[in-house]
Enzyme design. Sequence first.
Site, PDB file in Angstrom:
ATOM      1  N   GLU A  88      29.112  16.664  31.101  1.00 24.72           N
ATOM      2  CA  GLU A  88      28.699  17.001  29.742  1.00 24.72           C
ATOM      3  C   GLU A  88      28.364  18.493  29.647  1.00 24.72           C
ATOM      4  OE1 GLU A  88      25.340  15.538  26.461  1.00 24.72           O
ATOM      5  OE2 GLU A  88      25.182  14.859  28.543  1.00 24.72           O
ATOM      6  N   LYS A 114      30.162  14.699  20.062  1.00 28.49           N
ATOM      7  CA  LYS A 114      29.068  13.735  20.187  1.00 28.49           C
ATOM      8  C   LYS A 114      28.543  13.353  18.809  1.00 28.49           C
ATOM      9  CE  LYS A 114      25.046  13.044  23.209  1.00 28.49           C
ATOM     10  NZ  LYS A 114      24.180  13.701  24.220  1.00 28.49           N
ATOM     11  N   CYS A 162      27.228  10.726  27.242  1.00 28.62           N
ATOM     12  CA  CYS A 162      25.837  10.431  27.586  1.00 28.62           C
ATOM     13  C   CYS A 162      25.306   9.260  26.754  1.00 28.62           C
ATOM     14  CB  CYS A 162      25.002  11.696  27.455  1.00 28.62           C
ATOM     15  SG  CYS A 162      23.478  11.675  28.448  1.00 28.62           S
TER      16      CYS A 162
END
Length: 320
Positions: free
Chosen positions: A46, A137, A171
Amino acid sequence: MSNREVKVAVVQAAPALFDKSSAMDAIESLTRKAAAQEAKLVVFPEVFLPGYPRGFGFGARVGSRTEEGRRLWQRYWESSIDVPGEETDRLGELAKELGVYLVVGAVERDREFSRGTLYNSILYIGPDGELLGKHRKLVPTGSERLLWGQGDGSTLTVIDTPFGRIGGLICWENYMPLARAAIYAQGVDIYVAPTADARDSWQSTIRHIACEGRCYVLSSNQYATKASYPDDIARHEDLLKDGEVLSRGGSAIVDPLGDYVAEPLYGQEGLLLATLDLSKVVQSRFDFDVVGHYSRPDVFQLIVNDAKQEIVRKASDKLS
């Protein structure tokens, strides 16, 4: 190796924070190392480019921000990248030279409107050198919301390759059941889960996803220490109470039945290498296919808005 097999590499490392040239150099070096060991898919953590700013508050408290925090955020903004742009061109050249697929976590600058917003993104680069897609994200976690904007459904990306379909989430997006379902519904075979979560519970998450989605899961995290940061950043007051190791890692590779192909790596940088047999994905769906025979569309349905969200439309634009 058959066309249903592919050798993959999962990277566990960290660049010098706020230094995209360091990150780009590390991507090149580690990709070359992986390609030399015949990897055809290389996955980075990430926001590897230009790093995950663990521990930093950016001078923010409820109701106030500091000038020093604004300057630090500007430093982060300046070390982020345009997509497409100079850095994606360089990544494309590297992927084409080595004949690999690259999956790279990057901080992306908004190119279309204010240029004042950053996004936590996954970039997919093909062995032809092309940018095949990206994912932003959907919901930055906790204090990340001060740094990054929210992605939309237009980047719930899954790409085709000769050995299977690749896609994933970043995540804690992976705790969003409906987001996972949107990825599963695109027939994902290799699910990438770049993360900043080094807790033991993360291993339960990726093993569950593998078992639920009947797919391989490649989870890549940074191993970060203060020694890997520029001196002024390592000595920043926000990090004074933190230990030397800021992220212990935990990168791993899991098969479609939830078993480890490569055990979690902790306490060091490294490359996890494995040959994936995609026929096991097909075999695993014999008794459970989450968006096939084990779904109940007569009872449950998911509606995904995959339209790109635009804050401004010109009157001359064609209305959809």
